[in-house]
Design a protein around this motif. Structure first.
Motif, mmCIF file in Angstrom:
data_model
loop_
_atom_site.group_PDB
_atom_site.id
_atom_site.type_symbol
_atom_site.label_atom_id
_atom_site.label_comp_id
_atom_site.label_asym_id
_atom_site.label_seq_id
_atom_site.Cartn_x
_atom_site.Cartn_y
_atom_site.Cartn_z
ATOM 1 N N GLU A 250 48.273 12.872 25.543
ATOM 2 C CA GLU A 250 47.209 13.500 24.752
ATOM 3 C C GLU A 250 47.322 13.087 23.291
ATOM 4 O O GLU A 250 46.320 12.749 22.638
ATOM 5 C CB GLU A 250 47.300 15.028 24.877
ATOM 6 C CG GLU A 250 46.202 15.781 24.130
ATOM 7 C CD GLU A 250 44.898 15.834 24.897
ATOM 8 O OE1 GLU A 250 43.850 15.972 24.236
ATOM 9 O OE2 GLU A 250 44.914 15.742 26.138
ATOM 10 N N LYS A 251 48.552 13.120 22.770
ATOM 11 C CA LYS A 251 48.760 12.753 21.371
ATOM 12 C C LYS A 251 48.365 11.301 21.120
ATOM 13 O O LYS A 251 47.703 10.993 20.113
ATOM 14 C CB LYS A 251 50.228 12.967 21.000
ATOM 15 C CG LYS A 251 50.557 12.623 19.558
ATOM 16 C CD LYS A 251 52.035 12.849 19.261
ATOM 17 C CE LYS A 251 52.373 12.458 17.823
ATOM 18 N NZ LYS A 251 53.824 12.637 17.534
ATOM 19 N N GLU A 252 48.748 10.400 22.015
ATOM 20 C CA GLU A 252 48.411 8.985 21.847
ATOM 21 C C GLU A 252 46.906 8.767 21.915
ATOM 22 O O GLU A 252 46.330 8.000 21.129
ATOM 23 C CB GLU A 252 49.105 8.157 22.928
ATOM 24 C CG GLU A 252 50.610 8.050 22.755
ATOM 25 C CD GLU A 252 51.293 7.440 23.962
ATOM 26 O OE1 GLU A 252 52.395 6.893 23.818
ATOM 27 O OE2 GLU A 252 50.723 7.519 25.090
ATOM 28 N N GLU B 61 45.228 9.984 18.687
ATOM 29 C CA GLU B 61 45.523 9.062 17.583
ATOM 30 C C GLU B 61 44.703 7.782 17.704
ATOM 31 O O GLU B 61 44.122 7.297 16.720
ATOM 32 C CB GLU B 61 47.014 8.729 17.579
ATOM 33 C CG GLU B 61 47.437 7.805 16.441
ATOM 34 C CD GLU B 61 48.929 7.543 16.462
ATOM 35 O OE1 GLU B 61 49.308 6.432 16.885
ATOM 36 O OE2 GLU B 61 49.701 8.427 16.060
#
Length: 672
Positions: free
Chosen positions: A208-210, A213
């Protein structure tokens, strides 16, 4: 690899018609409406009420209704081939194999993201911008869009020869306005786009973070590209979009782009000159490549790859792509059946191969002969219209006649068919890999047959089965594929009121494109060259501005106005097409006047035939989307916006100043 299109087409999208015997249907009309108040509803109001939008369409009209039958005809051809034994390497085998691959959802769902993971791993492992540029240049050959579009086409200043061209691009939403406008509907689409990017990247093993970003990187890059990009109206100015320079100057003026690697990896033959369409966006690419960190550029490349591949992968990829591009952006509620998507895929990859069979099965030679006569009659009528213009000098009229007399006319199907012998369709590899292979084949075919070579005037830019028509200014050609030469546009058994009101207007429309605000800038040889006297050109622009201002005032949705300059060329072609077709109709029936049919005079049936072609319903989302991107006006306004400038329409339906659509004679546009 893509290139901007100069083709000026009659309709919004290629469709096809069922076997309707007349271009209008009295039972489809709404006779409670007054023709002078709302001719669009009068001509097709009942039909529109009886054919509301369904879940599969954001627009549904007579075009779409008849498209269903044409798709079934194409499916019959393709599935017939798929059911038989075909010789390996034959056109029949390629068509059948590609269709089976497109239909095999079980295999694609089992593969999931696997077909694109090797390339994604390469992108993620890159350690330098130079290595990234090599890979993205290779992907460009495979049809994956990057920062701009590059290809080959006619040199507009030397139209007999092809030239390599670079045009702005890189915007996955297709239009700069989606990134820059702040109205509520656009802002909602932009937010949905961000979510789409995230969800798509989650399907290819991003956390999710990748994914979040990478989404921010994509939005930053595409928004930066959008700011200097030309608007849709600016792109309509051929002079402002033509900047020719030697290859050596390209390297000097755009040093931030490794052109040598781009063209080497793209398999371009050697060339010495190039056209840059829009310098500012290309300079912006230089800044992006220089200023953004490698991880940002890799994120952009990753998204472009996955986004381009989505429709050739498993159903979860397709569902995300459909939801954003079709549902959010245009209001479609339900995806097209798989067989329709498969037919479209085969059509896109092997269009002329399918077209050859289509013509043999559905296009009688007698239709081509009748169409040839109609085109000749329309050319005569347009010549008469040119002579009748009191605002134009004899000098300019002479040049206009020269251009008209050198129209290159294409009817039905090409004289020579595209050779697909070097394209392999292999069912032992995935559907995605076959689509990559087809993209490479198409790119190489275009480059090897065009770079450094003369323009082939016999090339067709639409397949024979396409229900549409076009004018191409650089070859000064008008083209009418077999698909449009059927009822209700064209019917060999129908009378002249019907045929001239339908296919006659199509012919006149395409001819008029040669003399609209864009086409009028090209001479008889297809070169971008002013052939007007200064005084005549000023008078011409006064008339075109009058038409643009008229459409600017039209409110297509509450608070949303049409863009009269974006749609100017098509509105001029509609206007001129009607005027020319009507004159040709009167010429053809001068010695043998037609009778009243269904209570309508021949003149009334001419205009009813034109209007009923555009009957249909559209979602609000579709209207908004097309209002920003499409050079064609909404169907309602191709009728209610155009006919009030046609004197003969007033006479046919006794329209007076008491009617809502009435325009005073002094305010009506007269160009052709």
């Amino acid at each position: 690899m893509k290139l901007k299109a100069f083709i000026l087409a009659f309709a919004l999208a290629p469709t096809a018609f069922a076997q309707l015997n007349t271009p209008y249907d009295k039972s489809a009309m709404d006779l409670t409406k007054k023709p002078g108040n709302d001719f669009y509803e009068y001509a097709g109001g009942t039909w529109m009420k009886e054919h509301p939008l369904d879940a599969e369409h954001s627009r549904y009209g007579t075009f779409d209704r008849i498209s269903e039958d044409n798709e079934k005809n194409l499916r019959d051809i393709i599935t017939g081939l798929a059911a038989q034994q075909n010789i390996e390497g034959s056109l029949e085998q390629k068509i059948a194999s590609l269709y089976r691959l497109a239909m095999d959802s079980t295999r694609r769902n089992s593969d999931g993201a696997d077909p694109i993971m090797p390339t994604l791993r390469k992108i993620r492992a890159l350690q330098s911008k130079s290595a990234l540029w090599v890979l993205t240049s290779q992907l460009g050959r495979e049809g994956v869009p990057t920062f701009f579009e590059v290809g080959v086409g006619a040199d507009e200043m030397n139209a007999c020869n092809n030239i390599v061209q670079v045009q702005q691009g890189g915007l996955s939403m297709g239009n700069r306005d989606y990134y820059l406008n702040d109205d509520e509907p656009t802002a909602k689409i932009r937010e949905a786009y961000k979510d789409y990017i995230i969800q798509l990247l989650l399907l290819v093993d991003n956390t999710e973070k990748e994914a979040v970003e990478k989404m921010h990187y994509v939005m930053q890059i595409e928004t930066q590209l959008a700011k200097p990009s030309f608007s849709r109206v600016q792109l309509r100015d051929p002079v402002a979009n033509y900047h020719k320079l030697p290859y050596t100057e390209l390297l000097a003026e755009y040093p931030g782009i490794d052109w040598s690697t781009l063209f080497l990896q793209g398999n371009f033959p050697a060339f010495s000159e190039i056209v840059i369409g829009q310098p500012a966006p290309i300079h912006e690419v230089e800044k992006i490549l220089s200023e953004y960190p490698l991880e940002a550029l890799k994120a952009y490349a990753e998204f472009k790859l996955v986004n381009d591949a989505a429709n050739a992968l498993s159903d979860d990829f397709r569902a995300l792509s459909f939801d954003f591009y079709s549902h959010v952006m245009s209001g479609v509620q339900q995806d097209r059946p798989r067989w329709k998507r498969a037919v479209r895929t085969v059509n896109n990859v092997l269009g002329e191969a399918v077209g050859k069979i289509y013509v043999e099965r559905y296009f009688p030679e007698s239709s081509k002969q009748r169409m040839t006569t109609l085109v000749r009659n329309l050319q005569t009528a347009l010549g008469e219209r040119i002579d009748a213009q009191t605002w134009m000098s004899p000098e300019t009229k002479k040049k206009a006649h020269e251009k008209l007399n050198t129209f290159y006319v294409k009817i039905g199907y090409p004289d020579k068919w595209k050779d697909y012998s070097d394209l392999t369709i292999d069912e032992s590899i995935t559907f995605y890999e076959n689509m990559r292979r087809a993209a490479i084949w198409n790119s190489d075919f275009e480059l090897q047959t065009k770079v450094g070579k003369p323009v082939d005037k016999d090339e067709w830019f639409m397949t024979p089965q396409t229900v549409n028509a076009y004018y191409n200014p650089t070859t000064n050609e008008i083209c009418f594929p077999a698909g449009i030469l059927q009822p209700p546009f064209f019917n060999a058994q129908a009378d002249d009121a019907a045929n001239y009101g339908a296919i006659g207007v199509v012919i006149g429309h395409e001819m008029t494109h040669g003399f609209d605000d864009q086409g009028s800038q090209y001479d008889k040889d297809g070169n971008l060259n002013n052939w007007w006297t200064d005084q005549d050109l000023r008078k011409f622009h006064q008339r075109t501005e009058q038409l643009a201002a008229h459409f600017d005032k039209i409110e297509v949705l509450p608070g949303l106005h049409a863009n009269g300059h974006l749609t100017l060329g098509e509105n001029m072609a509609d206007h001129g097409g009607i005027m020319v077709a009507y004159q040709a109709f009167k010429n053809a029936t001068a010695d043998k006047p037609l009778k009243v049919v269904d209570g309508f005079t021949p003149e009334q049936r001419f205009f009813l035939s034109y209007a009923f072609v555009w009957a249909g319903n559209s979602s609000e989302e579709s209207i908004r989307q097309l209002n920003t991107m499409d050079p064609h006006s909404n169907g309602r306004w191709r009728v209610n916006g155009t006919l009030p400038h046609i004197d003969a329409w007033y006479d046919a339906f006794n329209v007076t100043k008491k009617n809502k659509l009435y325009i005073a004679p002094k305010n009506r546009v007269v160009c052709w």
